[in-house]
Design a protein around this motif. Structure first.
Motif, PDB file in Angstrom:
ATOM      1  N   PHE A   1      32.671  49.277  13.963  1.00  0.00           N
ATOM      2  CA  PHE A   1      31.558  49.062  13.035  1.00  0.00           C
ATOM      3  C   PHE A   1      32.038  48.748  11.611  1.00  0.00           C
ATOM      4  CE2 PHE A   1      29.276  51.942  16.145  1.00  0.00           C
ATOM      5  CZ  PHE A   1      28.496  50.924  16.680  1.00  0.00           C
ATOM      6  N   THR A   2      33.300  48.333  11.474  1.00  0.00           N
ATOM      7  CA  THR A   2      33.902  47.949  10.185  1.00  0.00           C
ATOM      8  C   THR A   2      33.584  48.937   9.058  1.00  0.00           C
ATOM      9  OG1 THR A   2      32.066  46.408   9.758  1.00  0.00           O
ATOM     10  CG2 THR A   2      34.074  45.491  10.715  1.00  0.00           C
ATOM     11  N   GLY A   3      33.767  50.209   9.347  1.00  0.00           N
ATOM     12  CA  GLY A   3      33.652  51.225   8.311  1.00  0.00           C
ATOM     13  C   GLY A   3      32.249  51.701   7.997  1.00  0.00           C
ATOM     14  N   THR A   4      31.271  51.376   8.838  1.00  0.00           N
ATOM     15  CA  THR A   4      29.881  51.769   8.551  1.00  0.00           C
ATOM     16  C   THR A   4      29.366  52.887   9.460  1.00  0.00           C
ATOM     17  OG1 THR A   4      28.922  50.115  10.067  1.00  0.00           O
ATOM     18  CG2 THR A   4      29.358  49.410   7.794  1.00  0.00           C
ATOM     19  N   ALA A   5      30.176  53.374  10.401  1.00  0.00           N
ATOM     20  CA  ALA A   5      29.677  54.322  11.398  1.00  0.00           C
ATOM     21  C   ALA A   5      29.152  55.602  10.760  1.00  0.00           C
ATOM     22  CB  ALA A   5      30.758  54.637  12.428  1.00  0.00           C
ATOM     23  N   ASP A   6      29.930  56.198   9.854  1.00  0.00           N
ATOM     24  CA  ASP A   6      29.478  57.435   9.203  1.00  0.00           C
ATOM     25  C   ASP A   6      28.191  57.202   8.423  1.00  0.00           C
ATOM     26  OD1 ASP A   6      31.343  59.221  10.113  1.00  0.00           O
ATOM     27  OD2 ASP A   6      32.617  59.143   8.341  1.00  0.00           O
ATOM     28  N   THR A   7      28.086  56.047   7.773  1.00  0.00           N
ATOM     29  CA  THR A   7      26.887  55.746   6.979  1.00  0.00           C
ATOM     30  C   THR A   7      25.671  55.608   7.885  1.00  0.00           C
ATOM     31  OG1 THR A   7      28.359  54.517   5.516  1.00  0.00           O
ATOM     32  CG2 THR A   7      26.011  54.306   5.112  1.00  0.00           C
ATOM     33  N   MET A   8      25.849  54.977   9.033  1.00  0.00           N
ATOM     34  CA  MET A   8      24.729  54.861   9.977  1.00  0.00           C
ATOM     35  C   MET A   8      24.317  56.235  10.488  1.00  0.00           C
ATOM     36  SD  MET A   8      25.410  51.300  12.093  1.00  0.00           S
ATOM     37  CE  MET A   8      27.031  51.705  12.730  1.00  0.00           C
ATOM     38  N   ARG A   9      25.287  57.079  10.812  1.00  0.00           N
ATOM     39  CA  ARG A   9      24.954  58.429  11.265  1.00  0.00           C
ATOM     40  C   ARG A   9      24.192  59.210  10.193  1.00  0.00           C
ATOM     41  NH1 ARG A   9      30.602  58.624  12.704  1.00  0.00           N
ATOM     42  NH2 ARG A   9      30.936  58.396  14.940  1.00  0.00           N
ATOM     43  N   ARG A  10      24.602  59.027   8.931  1.00  0.00           N
ATOM     44  CA  ARG A  10      23.973  59.795   7.844  1.00  0.00           C
ATOM     45  C   ARG A  10      22.485  59.533   7.728  1.00  0.00           C
ATOM     46  NH1 ARG A  10      28.672  58.984   4.906  1.00  0.00           N
ATOM     47  NH2 ARG A  10      27.868  57.188   3.756  1.00  0.00           N
ATOM     48  N   GLN A  11      22.003  58.405   8.225  1.00  0.00           N
ATOM     49  CA  GLN A  11      20.572  58.120   8.117  1.00  0.00           C
ATOM     50  C   GLN A  11      19.731  59.115   8.921  1.00  0.00           C
ATOM     51  OE1 GLN A  11      20.232  55.958   5.572  1.00  0.00           O
ATOM     52  NE2 GLN A  11      22.459  56.118   5.820  1.00  0.00           N
ATOM     53  N   ALA A  12      20.364  59.817   9.850  1.00  0.00           N
ATOM     54  CA  ALA A  12      19.658  60.869  10.584  1.00  0.00           C
ATOM     55  C   ALA A  12      19.371  62.074   9.705  1.00  0.00           C
ATOM     56  CB  ALA A  12      20.475  61.293  11.803  1.00  0.00           C
TER      57      ALA A  12
ATOM     58  N   VAL B   1      19.906  58.779  17.083  1.00  0.00           N
ATOM     59  CA  VAL B   1      20.564  57.609  16.504  1.00  0.00           C
ATOM     60  C   VAL B   1      21.300  56.891  17.621  1.00  0.00           C
ATOM     61  CG1 VAL B   1      22.262  56.748  14.849  1.00  0.00           C
ATOM     62  CG2 VAL B   1      20.871  58.745  14.279  1.00  0.00           C
ATOM     63  N   ASP B   2      21.022  55.610  17.758  1.00  0.00           N
ATOM     64  CA  ASP B   2      21.699  54.838  18.799  1.00  0.00           C
ATOM     65  C   ASP B   2      21.674  53.369  18.407  1.00  0.00           C
ATOM     66  OD1 ASP B   2      22.890  54.154  21.368  1.00  0.00           O
ATOM     67  OD2 ASP B   2      22.110  56.084  22.057  1.00  0.00           O
ATOM     68  N   ALA B   3      22.191  52.536  19.283  1.00  0.00           N
ATOM     69  CA  ALA B   3      22.274  51.109  18.991  1.00  0.00           C
ATOM     70  C   ALA B   3      20.893  50.485  18.856  1.00  0.00           C
ATOM     71  CB  ALA B   3      23.041  50.403  20.105  1.00  0.00           C
ATOM     72  N   LEU B   4      20.845  49.376  18.138  1.00  0.00           N
ATOM     73  CA  LEU B   4      19.632  48.556  18.121  1.00  0.00           C
ATOM     74  C   LEU B   4      19.286  48.144  19.548  1.00  0.00           C
ATOM     75  CD1 LEU B   4      20.451  46.105  15.173  1.00  0.00           C
ATOM     76  CD2 LEU B   4      18.848  48.027  15.098  1.00  0.00           C
ATOM     77  N   GLN B   5      18.024  47.809  19.758  1.00  0.00           N
ATOM     78  CA  GLN B   5      17.582  47.277  21.037  1.00  0.00           C
ATOM     79  C   GLN B   5      17.095  45.840  20.838  1.00  0.00           C
ATOM     80  OE1 GLN B   5      14.999  50.926  21.751  1.00  0.00           O
ATOM     81  NE2 GLN B   5      15.655  50.486  23.840  1.00  0.00           N
TER      82      GLN B   5
ATOM     83  N   ASP C   1       7.442  59.360  16.144  1.00  0.00           N
ATOM     84  CA  ASP C   1       7.128  59.377  14.708  1.00  0.00           C
ATOM     85  C   ASP C   1       7.579  58.115  13.983  1.00  0.00           C
ATOM     86  OD1 ASP C   1       5.770  61.727  14.576  1.00  0.00           O
ATOM     87  OD2 ASP C   1       7.193  62.754  13.259  1.00  0.00           O
ATOM     88  N   GLY C   2       8.374  57.301  14.636  1.00  0.00           N
ATOM     89  CA  GLY C   2       8.797  56.051  14.006  1.00  0.00           C
ATOM     90  C   GLY C   2      10.274  55.780  14.184  1.00  0.00           C
ATOM     91  N   SER C   3      10.673  54.559  13.813  1.00  0.00           N
ATOM     92  CA  SER C   3      12.050  54.109  13.962  1.00  0.00           C
ATOM     93  C   SER C   3      12.471  53.364  12.699  1.00  0.00           C
ATOM     94  CB  SER C   3      12.166  53.185  15.182  1.00  0.00           C
ATOM     95  OG  SER C   3      13.441  52.616  15.285  1.00  0.00           O
ATOM     96  N   THR C   4      13.703  53.586  12.271  1.00  0.00           N
ATOM     97  CA  THR C   4      14.229  52.916  11.076  1.00  0.00           C
ATOM     98  C   THR C   4      15.557  52.257  11.416  1.00  0.00           C
ATOM     99  OG1 THR C   4      13.248  54.643   9.684  1.00  0.00           O
ATOM    100  CG2 THR C   4      14.918  53.229   8.671  1.00  0.00           C
ATOM    101  N   PRO C   5      15.694  50.940  11.202  1.00  0.00           N
ATOM    102  CA  PRO C   5      16.984  50.292  11.474  1.00  0.00           C
ATOM    103  C   PRO C   5      18.041  50.750  10.483  1.00  0.00           C
ATOM    104  CG  PRO C   5      15.473  48.748  10.422  1.00  0.00           C
ATOM    105  CD  PRO C   5      14.683  49.983  10.711  1.00  0.00           C
ATOM    106  N   ALA C   6      19.281  50.810  10.952  1.00  0.00           N
ATOM    107  CA  ALA C   6      20.421  51.185  10.104  1.00  0.00           C
ATOM    108  C   ALA C   6      21.584  50.292  10.501  1.00  0.00           C
ATOM    109  CB  ALA C   6      20.757  52.662  10.278  1.00  0.00           C
ATOM    110  N   PHE C   7      21.564  49.059  10.016  1.00  0.00           N
ATOM    111  CA  PHE C   7      22.560  48.037  10.334  1.00  0.00           C
ATOM    112  C   PHE C   7      22.571  47.788  11.847  1.00  0.00           C
ATOM    113  CE2 PHE C   7      27.313  46.774  10.270  1.00  0.00           C
ATOM    114  CZ  PHE C   7      26.997  45.439  10.161  1.00  0.00           C
ATOM    115  N   LEU C   8      23.623  48.158  12.571  1.00  0.00           N
ATOM    116  CA  LEU C   8      23.706  47.904  14.011  1.00  0.00           C
ATOM    117  C   LEU C   8      23.114  49.044  14.831  1.00  0.00           C
ATOM    118  CD1 LEU C   8      27.325  46.451  14.043  1.00  0.00           C
ATOM    119  CD2 LEU C   8      25.201  45.168  14.295  1.00  0.00           C
ATOM    120  N   SER C   9      22.615  50.055  14.145  1.00  0.00           N
ATOM    121  CA  SER C   9      22.010  51.215  14.805  1.00  0.00           C
ATOM    122  C   SER C   9      20.563  51.368  14.348  1.00  0.00           C
ATOM    123  CB  SER C   9      22.786  52.489  14.465  1.00  0.00           C
ATOM    124  OG  SER C   9      24.131  52.382  14.845  1.00  0.00           O
TER     125      SER C   9
END
Length: 348
Positions: free
Chosen positions: A154-165, A283-287, A330-338
């Motif tokens: 994820f070119t250094g974005t994995a922790d940031t995507m997880r943090r959105q949780a 938190v998981d991949a986009l669909q 309750d809803g879904s929020t995109p976070a780059f590839l997740s």
């Protein structure tokens, strides 16, 4: 409220992080063999494949949102970069293993951990070399490599995507005594997200659940300074957790690695352990269709990384899946590839 210098520091830190892992990704691509083994048909996808500027724009959007969340006090700023010596050790370990992963990919060897001994203890779907990973989920080396492998992917974005949780958790926990709250992180892996949770809520009664003994050991090592955290070695299909005992359940990057039938079982278990009114944060991949410009990339992913259940994941209706267990979407929020999906247990 964070000041201008804090924002500059954040930008420098994240820029350095992306540059470091993007460099690994570029080097890895130069080391790799062809996309498919000789004799196989070339990979063909129907959806759009994003160009680099589209991906950069997606990363920028993610980091801007992350900073706004930090500035708003929803969660603390991330820790600094790894010390140079630790970063270099992780890098050397990653590249040493990368050739073995690529050889496994080109020969389509993804069942090396399917042994009679392990079949007695673990579900059949679990006994695979997901991502063509050396050792599957069963070696100490795999557990040490995992976080670097994901960040490179994820070119250094994995922790940031997880943090959105942490955003829905902040909303759910606001104004409440964290000492009286319970959180369970399902499939906690090496404990990376659970570490983030407990850094923000040090008095929270938190627990992790993980099936791999090697990853449990790595998580316990990471979380040993968090005295209130327990990490259990257990299957998410049958959680050793009491009914209606959790105020929140989190689950990061698990559902795309489960067969459809098992997704239903795990969703039901999450619903069982949640208190009425409690939330599940997935938190998981986009669909498919979440970000149409990325659809082709999602199609390619299971081919390049051995993700046998990813195709069915792309079409899974999670709102309907969890509704059958008594959890409302309750809803879904995109976070780059997740993306971050939130469900709430209906109060009778």
């Amino acid at each position: 409220m964070a000041g201008p210098l804090s924002r500059i520091g954040y930008g420098v830190q994240q820029g350095a992080r992306v540059a470091w892992y993007a460099g690994h990704y570029i080097a890895l691509n130069r080391m790799r063999g062809p996309l498919v083994p000789p004799g196989e048909e070339p990979v063909s996808v129907k959806g759009k494949v994003p160009k680099w500027p589209t991906l950069v724009a997606g990363m920028r959007e993610l980091f801007e949102r992350d900073w706004k969340n930090i500035a708003a006090g929803l969660y603390r700023a991330p820790d600094g970069l790894l010390p140079p010596s630790a970063a270099i050790r992780a890098s050397l370990r990653f590249f040493k293993d990368a050739r073995r992963v690529d050889e496994r990919r080109l020969s389509r060897r993804h069942s090396e951990v399917l042994t009679p001994e392990l079949r007695k203890r673990y579900p059949r779907y679990y006994l695979q070399n997901f991502h063509y990973q050396t050792g599957g989920w069963f070696s100490d080396e795999s557990a040490k490599l995992y976080d670097t492998q994901v960040e490179v992917l994820f070119t250094g974005t994995a922790d940031t995507m997880r943090r959105q949780a942490l955003v829905p958790l902040a909303n759910a926990f606001r104004g409440r005594d964290q000492r009286k709250l319970h959180l369970l992180d399902v499939a906690c892996g090496t404990g990376r997200f659970l570490d983030d949770v407990t850094a923000n809520y040090p008095r929270l009664k938190a627990a992790g659940l993980e099936l791999s003994p090697a990853y449990v050991a790595e998580a316990r090592k990471r979380l040993k300074r968090r005295r209130s955290v327990e990490v259990m070695e257990a299957n998410a299909e049958k959680m050793p957790v009491a009914d209606a005992s959790q105020d929140a359940v989190t689950c990061i990057y698990l559902f795309h690695e489960l067969p459809p039938k098992v997704r239903k079982i795990v969703a039901a278990e999450i619903a069982r352990v949640l208190k009425p009114g409690g939330i599940a944060v997935i938190v998981d991949a986009l669909q498919t269709g979440d970000r149409p410009d990325y659809d082709g990339l999602l199609e390619f992913f299971p081919v390049g990384f051995h993700e046998p259940y990813f195709g069915s994941y792309l079409a899974e209706d999670f709102a309907a899946l969890f509704a059958r267990t008594g959890l409302a979407f309750d809803g879904s929020t995109p976070a780059f590839l997740s993306k971050v999906m939130v469900f709430r247990k209906v109060v009778d």
